[in-house]
Design an enzyme around this catalytic site. Structure first.
Site, short mmCIF file in Angstrom:
data_model
loop_
_atom_site.label_atom_id
_atom_site.label_comp_id
_atom_site.label_asym_id
_atom_site.label_seq_id
_atom_site.Cartn_x
_atom_site.Cartn_y
_atom_site.Cartn_z
N HIS A 194 -7.06 6.51 14.20
CA HIS A 194 -5.50 6.77 13.85
C HIS A 194 -5.03 7.19 15.00
O HIS A 194 -5.62 7.73 16.03
CB HIS A 194 -5.83 7.94 12.73
CG HIS A 194 -6.46 7.66 11.57
ND1 HIS A 194 -5.81 7.14 10.38
CD2 HIS A 194 -7.81 7.78 11.05
CE1 HIS A 194 -6.58 6.87 9.36
NE2 HIS A 194 -7.90 7.07 9.84
N CYS A 199 -1.97 14.32 20.80
CA CYS A 199 -2.65 13.67 22.02
C CYS A 199 -1.64 12.54 22.42
O CYS A 199 -2.00 11.90 23.48
CB CYS A 199 -3.80 13.43 21.93
SG CYS A 199 -5.05 14.94 21.39
N HIS A 209 -7.06 16.96 14.57
CA HIS A 209 -6.72 17.80 15.82
C HIS A 209 -6.89 19.07 15.56
O HIS A 209 -6.35 19.63 14.70
CB HIS A 209 -5.30 17.10 16.03
CG HIS A 209 -4.93 17.75 17.50
ND1 HIS A 209 -5.00 17.12 18.84
CD2 HIS A 209 -4.44 19.00 17.82
CE1 HIS A 209 -4.46 17.95 19.69
NE2 HIS A 209 -4.04 18.79 19.15
N CYS A 210 -7.95 19.55 16.34
CA CYS A 210 -8.22 21.02 16.26
C CYS A 210 -7.52 21.86 17.08
O CYS A 210 -7.59 21.88 18.55
CB CYS A 210 -9.87 21.05 16.54
SG CYS A 210 -10.39 22.77 16.14
#
Length: 411
Positions: A194, A199, A209-210
């Site tokens: 994905h 980013c 996405h942390c």
């Protein structure tokens, strides 16, 4: 006793140890012996004389009235330090939080620092491991890219993408049964890949996405992220468990140290709240690993040729676990990359055929090939996960394997 006169007619009793031992010419009784000293009738007043300097270490009464308490406190601390320096053990007070057992101290230090070091190591690897991206094999050729950009009709664009993806190991499509193509990165997305808007790259087997690690969690660092959660849970649990006995003493009024009460209450509540929150997140990801799903796939099932399949990539709990942590169990608890595969292709539990003619096979009965109607080359389940490690470039499956099909009887 020697007396020294002052301007007000009072004098200090030298050599006394009490602050109340003074006598006045005006008839105030002395605090030392309880006798009365009165001035002689008609005796002339003496001139004000400067008081004699106090002996070293003595305190004057007229100044620093708060020093006696500080002096007593300092003296108590010095006596305790002197006792410790002389080899004597400090006395254990019933209301203190001092650990008297040496073995218990060693266990606390070893367990805490070991879990803390592993926590920092896993956290560091999760942050600074770059997300893996698809190789150039999934990019369109120069001629296909120019033709794709010139073409305005979506159906002809899909024909170009289908022709380019005919030899790639991809089995998932969009909800409209179209080839998954990233216009931003200009490449065909592999399965479970994905695009991350934060980013600005396509991430292989993207989970999420942390924000806590400021990085994408995907194929290259998913194991590190799981270990980071696990060691966080263990550290919080250890702190809360070791402080629990003193936390109970705070409520039962057995702990008399006011400063210790404040630190113990704060430490216990912070550790307990962090443990509850991280434990929920860690349990959820353990469930996802057992099902071989990502966070994105748990909210939106991957779309195959005959429809969405939540367990399309699930191979069983044991194989799913080894796909993330590797075959060598001695490295499972270390933040070292041991995940199987290359991140571009994954073994599927259900290889999708033509929507109108879905062929199911068992281990004893080979499946029938769909021939030219199959737009994607199927991959056998027996091939397993590739043994390559790291983020090596994705490779196309051999032609011999591409002609074989193995389908699980259940999804």
């Amino acid at each position: 006793m020697a007396l020294s006169s002052t301007a007000s007619g009072c004098c200090w009793v030298k050599g006394s140890r009490s602050w109340g031992e003074k006598s006045c010419w005006g008839g105030v009784e002395s605090g030392a012996g309880g006798g009365r000293l009165r001035s002689a009738p008609g005796a002339p007043r003496r001139a004000a004389a400067r008081p004699e300097p106090a002996a070293p270490g003595r305190l004057e009464r007229g100044r620093h009235r708060h020093r006696p308490a500080r002096g007593r406190l300092r003296g108590g601390v010095l006596r305790r330090l002197a006792g410790a320096a002389g080899g004597g053990r400090l006395p254990h007070r019933p209301g203190s939080v001092t650990i008297s057992s040496t073995a218990e101290k060693v266990v606390y230090l070893v367990v805490f620092h070991l879990s803390f070091v592993m926590f920092v190591w896993s956290y560091w690897k999760t942050i600074f491991t770059s997300p893996a991206s698809p190789s150039n094999e999934f990019c369109l050729s120069k001629a296909d890219k120019e033709q794709y950009e010139k073409e305005e009709r979506p159906e002809f664009q899909q024909e170009i993408l289908r022709r380019a993806a005919n030899d790639l190991p991809i089995y998932t499509t969009t909800e409209s049964r179209a080839i998954r193509y990233c216009d931003r990165c200009q490449l065909i997305k592999p399965d479970r890949c994905h695009h991350c808007s934060a980013c600005d790259i396509c991430v292989l087997k993207m989970d999420h996405h942390c924000l806590w690690v400021n990085n994408c969690v995907g194929f290259s660092n998913y194991k590190f992220f799981l270990l980071f959660l696990m060691y966080s849970v263990l550290s919080c649990l250890f702190v809360a468990a070791t402080v629990l006995q003193y936390f109970i003493k705070c409520w039962t009024k057995e702990l008399t140290d006011a400063y210790a009460k404040y630190h113990i209450l704060c430490l216990f509540f912070v550790a307990a709240i962090a443990f509850i929150g991280i434990q929920w997140l860690f349990s959820r990801h353990c469930w996802l690993v057992g099902k071989n799903r990502s966070t994105i796939e748990s909210f939106r099932a991957p779309m195959f040729r005959n429809g969405p399949a939540e367990n399309g990539f699930s191979l069983g709990y044991g194989k799913n676990l080894r796909e993330v942590f590797g075959d060598e169990k001695k490295y499972w608890l270390l933040p070292i990359f041991t995940s199987l595969g290359d991140g571009c292709s994954f073994p599927t539990r259900l290889v999708i055929m033509d929507p109108e003619k879905v062929t199911v096979s068992t281990q004893t009965e080979p499946a029938k090939s769909s021939g030219a109607s199959q737009p994607f080359h199927p991959r056998p389940l027996s091939a397993g996960v590739p043994a390559a490690r790291g983020t090596a470039p994705c490779r196309r499956p051999p032609a011999a394997l591409a002609r074989r099909v193995a389908v699980s009887p259940s999804c």
